[in-house]
Write a protein that holds these residues in place. Structure first.
Motif, short mmCIF file in Angstrom:
data_model
loop_
_atom_site.label_atom_id
_atom_site.label_comp_id
_atom_site.label_asym_id
_atom_site.label_seq_id
_atom_site.Cartn_x
_atom_site.Cartn_y
_atom_site.Cartn_z
N ILE A 236 0.87 -1.19 0.00
CA ILE A 236 0.00 0.00 0.00
C ILE A 236 0.90 1.23 0.00
O ILE A 236 1.83 1.30 0.79
CB ILE A 236 -0.91 0.04 1.24
N LEU A 238 1.08 5.20 0.62
CA LEU A 238 0.32 6.28 1.26
C LEU A 238 1.03 7.60 1.04
O LEU A 238 2.25 7.60 0.84
CB LEU A 238 0.27 6.04 2.78
N ASN A 239 0.29 8.69 1.08
CA ASN A 239 0.99 9.98 1.04
C ASN A 239 1.42 10.35 2.46
O ASN A 239 1.19 9.57 3.39
CB ASN A 239 0.14 11.06 0.36
N GLY A 242 -1.05 9.87 5.24
CA GLY A 242 -1.67 8.56 5.48
C GLY A 242 -2.84 8.28 4.56
O GLY A 242 -3.61 7.35 4.80
N ILE A 243 -2.97 9.06 3.47
CA ILE A 243 -4.06 8.82 2.52
C ILE A 243 -3.59 7.74 1.53
O ILE A 243 -2.47 7.82 1.01
CB ILE A 243 -4.42 10.11 1.75
N ILE A 244 -4.46 6.77 1.25
CA ILE A 244 -4.07 5.66 0.36
C ILE A 244 -3.98 6.17 -1.08
O ILE A 244 -4.95 6.71 -1.62
CB ILE A 244 -5.10 4.51 0.44
N ASP A 265 -8.28 7.88 4.17
CA ASP A 265 -7.26 7.77 5.21
C ASP A 265 -7.23 6.33 5.69
O ASP A 265 -8.27 5.78 6.05
CB ASP A 265 -7.64 8.71 6.36
N ILE A 266 -6.04 5.74 5.72
CA ILE A 266 -5.95 4.32 6.12
C ILE A 266 -6.42 4.12 7.55
O ILE A 266 -6.97 3.07 7.89
CB ILE A 266 -4.52 3.78 5.89
N LEU A 279 2.69 4.17 11.59
CA LEU A 279 2.62 5.27 10.63
C LEU A 279 3.29 6.52 11.20
O LEU A 279 3.96 7.25 10.46
CB LEU A 279 1.16 5.59 10.27
N GLY A 314 5.93 10.31 1.48
CA GLY A 314 4.98 9.21 1.42
C GLY A 314 5.46 8.04 2.25
O GLY A 314 6.54 8.09 2.86
#
Ligand code: ADP
Length: 551
Positions: A236, A238-239, A242-244, A265-266, A279, A314
């Motif tokens: 996965i 993420l930015n 924490g956005i996928i 958001d994960i 994270l 990221g």
């Protein structure tokens, strides 16, 4: 843009209008000034003729509204003035127009009166007797002229402003409309403005570059997706918040989330503390890992920060399903604990008997009994260690075992033959039936299968019981079955007897020299040959184990 063009045109029109107005007013003012001067000259001429003929009487009853008439002697003394008392007036000899008239016959001048805020025009003519007639009048200022023409000027302004607004509106639309209608999908097809050609060419070039870059990006994205979708690990991206951004197929399968979660958001999908900590470490630029239980399975999560220009841009999150690994780990731990326990018991016995012998605490007639015990415990340990070694070989290098074409019937017959002395001693009859059955397999393992099944059939049998070994060769499979007339296995234990160290009756198993590993080795070896195991057992009725090798 339309507004801007509209405003500019209006502004230009009004500026032109005002400039024209100033110019026209200037010309008019000039014209009217010349006319006024000529008129004054004419009037001076007329009054001069009148005074020449009639003398001072000419002034009697003379009405002068626009002009002031002054009669001056050659010495500059004022003889008559139409507006003031002549006697009180100062000498006029030095006045410019008077001086000129005395010299040249006619003179003109103009002066600005600060007190009256207006310009005065003077014209003077010398008479034949040497006296001078002077006329003075007010010259209209340009403001007076403008005030005088106020109405036409306002009318002209309104008309000009109206026309300007109308033209500005039409023109701005005419200029802007073709720009709005430009076909930017095909920039070079636009013919409207030649001046825009270089710009349109650039746009077209940039569009082509963008298209090829987009195609390249899509190609790379597809390559990336193909590569990541075939990974066994979940990935996965993420930015930094924490956005996928993307996830591969395994990740969505493992976490049971769909690709629609991209952009979310994960932590909204899973806010487990372990994930939050993982994270936050990654956001601080640290690599870290953790394990998490999800949907009843155990996962290992590795988070690596993606660093661009010394800043975390990221996070790459790798997810492994470690359930099997954890289980295997757990089994290994239990196995080690069991092995230690199983080895400790005979070692304690051996150590105890040996200590008694060492301290001469055993009667001579018991020495052989004690030595026998030490021997049998040591023997048990040897069997145990042998079985452990076999199992760990199966665990470690199962893939390296060499397969051969062998006859299972021959293997079974050899084994049965080896058991015969033992069987005779235990008063158990061994019979061998069946036909030749070629199998592709590992001879040692096939041997272990037959050996352990026969060993159990013998160990858990009764006096005068029997064991029957049978090998059958059918179209679809080769079947080995070992039946005994022994004590049987209670139904509730039947599922578990293939587990390591599981025994129905531990003491009985130890008594007969069991290690608790025989059937585990059978299960493992059968699995490596893709063979299935069938168990049929009745307490006090006997047991039949069938191993089915598919062809
Ligand atoms: P062991 O070394 O104790 O025989 P195994 O793994 O071979 O260990 O067998 C596990 C247990 O299953 C045995 O302890 C025994 O209780 C039971 N068992 C296995 N085979 C038989 C059989 N033929 N008859 C009765 N019980 C059996």
């Amino acid at each position: 843009m339309t507004r801007r063009i509209f405003k500019s045109i209006c502004f230009a029109a009004i500026a032109v209008f005002l400039a024209s107005l100033v110019f026209i007013m200037g010309v008019l003012y000039n014209y009217f000034s010349t006319v006024q001067r000529n008129q004054m000259k004419m009037q001076t001429e007329l009054i001069s003729q009148g005074v020449t003929h009639e003398g001072i009487d000419y002034f009697t009853g003379l009405k002068t509204y626009d002009y002031r008439v002054t009669w001056i002697s050659p010495e500059g003394v004022v003889l008559f003035d139409s507006q003031s008392d002549a006697e009180n007036m100062e000498n006029h000899l030095e006045r410019k127009e008077v001086k000129e008239a005395l010299e040249n016959g006619y003179g003109e001048s103009s002066r600005y009166s600060v007190t009256l805020m207006e310009r005065l025009l003077y014209s003077a003519k010398k008479l034949s007797d040497g006296t001078v007639i002077r006329l003075s009048g007010t010259q209209n200022s340009i403001w007076m002229l403008i005030l005088g023409m106020e109405q036409p000027i306002i009318l002209m302004f309104v008309i000009a402003a109206g026309i300007s607004l109308f033209l500005a509106f039409r023109l701005s639309k005419k200029i802007v409309n073709p720009l709005n209608e430009l076909n930017l999908d095909e920039p070079l097809s636009n013919k409207e403005y030649v001046e825009l050609r270089p710009l349109l060419k650039r746009i077209s070039l940039q569009q082509q570059q963008l298209k090829s870059q987009a195609a390249e990006l899509r190609h790379k994205q597809e390559e990336f997706e193909t590569a990541t979708d075939n990974m066994n690990e979940g990935l996965i991206l993420l930015n930094e918040n924490g956005i996928i951004l993307s996830m591969n197929r395994t990740a969505s399968k493992l976490l049971r989330i769909s690709k629609f979660c991209i952009g979310k958001d994960i932590l909204m999908l899973n806010n487990a503390l372990a994930l939050q900590e993982l994270l936050s470490k990654a956001k601080n630029g640290e690599r870290s890992e953790t394990t998490m239980k999800l949907n009843g399975l155990e996962y290992q999560l590795n988070a690596s920060p993606v660093i661009t220009d010394d800043e975390v841009s990221g996070i790459a999150l790798l997810i492994f399903d470690v359930t099997e690994k954890e289980k295997a780990e757990q089994m290994r731990r239990e196995f080690t604990a069991n092995v230690s326990h199983e080895l400790k018991t005979p070692l304690h016995s051996i150590s105890g008997y040996a200590e008694l012998l060492k301290n001469d605490m055993v009667k001579p007639e018991d020495i052989s009994k004690f030595s026998g015990q030490i021997y049998s415990e040591a023997q048990r340990m040897i069997y145990l260690v042998d079985d452990i070694i076999k199992l760990s070989h199966l665990d470690e290098d199962a893939g390296d075992l060499k397969r051969e074409d062998v006859d299972l019937y021959e293997i079974a017959r050899e084994t049965v033959r080896a058991f015969e002395p033992k069987a005779k001693a235990a008063k158990i009859t061994f019979t061998m039936n069946g036909v030749s059955a070629p199998v592709r397999g590992v001879p040692q393992l096939l041997n272990s299968i037959v050996f352990n099944l026969c060993d159990n059939a013998l160990k858990y049998n009764r006096e005068n019981g029997s064991v029957s070994v049978d090998v059958q060769n059918t179209d679809s499979s080769v079947v080995l079955s070992v039946s005994d007339t022994g004590i049987g296995i209670p139904a509730r234990h039947q599922e578990r007897i293939f587990e390591r160290f599981y025994r129905v009756d531990k003491s009985h198993s130890k008594e007969v020299g069991g290690t608790g590993l025989g059937l585990s080795i059978v299960k493992h070896a059968a699995k490596l040959h893709n063979a299935s195991i069938e168990l049929h057992s009745v307490v006090d009725g006997g047991t039949t184990v069938r191993i089915v090798f598919p062809k």
